[in-house]
Design an enzyme around this catalytic site. Structure first.
Site, PDB file in Angstrom:
ATOM      1  CE1 TYR A 106      32.271  20.704  23.269  1.00  0.00           C
ATOM      2  CE2 TYR A 106      32.076  18.531  22.265  1.00  0.00           C
ATOM      3  CZ  TYR A 106      32.816  19.659  22.539  1.00  0.00           C
ATOM      4  OH  TYR A 106      34.111  19.744  22.093  1.00  0.00           O
ATOM      5  CG  ASP A 159      36.979  21.132  14.001  1.00  0.00           C
ATOM      6  OD1 ASP A 159      36.774  21.044  15.219  1.00  0.00           O
ATOM      7  OD2 ASP A 159      36.487  20.356  13.165  1.00  0.00           O
ATOM      8  CD  GLU A 162      33.814  15.411  20.602  1.00  0.00           C
ATOM      9  OE1 GLU A 162      33.222  16.153  19.806  1.00  0.00           O
ATOM     10  OE2 GLU A 162      34.313  15.817  21.673  1.00  0.00           O
TER      11      GLU A 162
END
Length: 264
Positions: free
Chosen positions: A174, A60, A49
């Site tokens: 995911y 993040d 990824e």
């Protein structure tokens, strides 16, 4: 048959889980990113990824935010990332999943972004801030260019919506293992096991778990829970940064080998 699907089918026959490292493109520069990609292949990664740096990475944690800042400071752009990918040697055969936020994609245009990504050799896309309704627009465009649009499910996703996401995701689903941003965690939340099984009942698409996997023990735990893949990001990015630019590729390869052993 798309490259991501082919790789999962191969791994299923081998009886092991996919190892999927995350790497920030351009940290500290794109020449190093190219070296690290080749090192990850040598280290036994099954897919990679690859993050495209963005100035406001909401999903993040601090480690990957810092990596994105370093990459942006080095002048990394989506176009330069695509250009670097096109220079990878012919024997580089890992499926690459580009991780980007919505703004860079929408600024360029969905059609053009997918065209450039496919032309650079990417196999899939992850857009963490793209809602399901917008994903329904992007997915046919991605498919037209041979790309799988991978969708994310969080522990807080309502059950009915989780099923819709699993049905719409391509390549794999995911599964975000924690409520919050990316980053290493000392322990994985046990409810993830139930979410893995729930997703598998909703769709035949493989399930990969990310966010919070910090080492081989968490990889083993995710494997025991029945996941098809483990995504390791912050732990790898942190180790590479500590090693320094000259040693990043060798550090990435070494850590990848440790994680690969836990996938069996």
């Amino acid at each position: 048959m798309h490259a991501i699907h082919q790789r999962f089918e191969q791994l299923k026959q081998e009886g092991r889980m996919a190892l999927m490292p995350f790497l920030m493109a351009g940290d500290p520069d794109l020449a190093t990113t190219r070296e690290v990609l080749l090192a990850l292949q040598r280290g036994g990664a099954d897919m990679v990824e690859l993050g495209i740096p963005y100035s406001d990475p909401l999903a993040d944690g601090p480690v990957i935010q810092a990596a994105a800042s370093r990459a942006l400071h080095a002048g990394t752009t989506p176009a330069k990332v695509m250009e670097m990918l096109s220079t990878l040697p012919d024997d580089f055969d890992l499926p690459l999943i580009l991780f980007s936020y919505s703004n860079p994609l929408l600024n360029l245009g969905m059609q053009r972004f997918c065209e450039q990504a496919a032309g650079a050799g990417a196999s899939g896309l992850v857009i963490p801030d793209l809602p399901l309704e917008e994903a329904d627009r992007l997915s046919p465009i991605a498919t037209q260019h041979g790309l799988d649009l991978v969708l994310l499910v969080a522990p807080t996703t309502p059950e009915a919506r989780m099923a819709r996401i699993a049905e719409s995701s391509r390549g794999f689903t995911y599964l975000v293992s924690v409520t919050g941003v990316t980053g290493e965690r000392a322990q994985m939340e046990t409810r993830v096991e139930g979410l893995v099984q729930q997703l598998k009942q909703s769709s035949p698409v493989p399930v990969a778990v990310g966010f919070g996997i910090s080492g081989p023990e968490q990889v083993k735990q995710v494997r025991r829970w029945g996941a098809d893949g483990a995504i390791v990001g912050s732990a790898l990015v942190k180790r590479m940064a500590a090693a320094g630019a000259a040693n990043m590729a060798s550090e990435a390869e070494s850590f990848c080998r440790e994680l690969r052993e836990a996938c069996h």
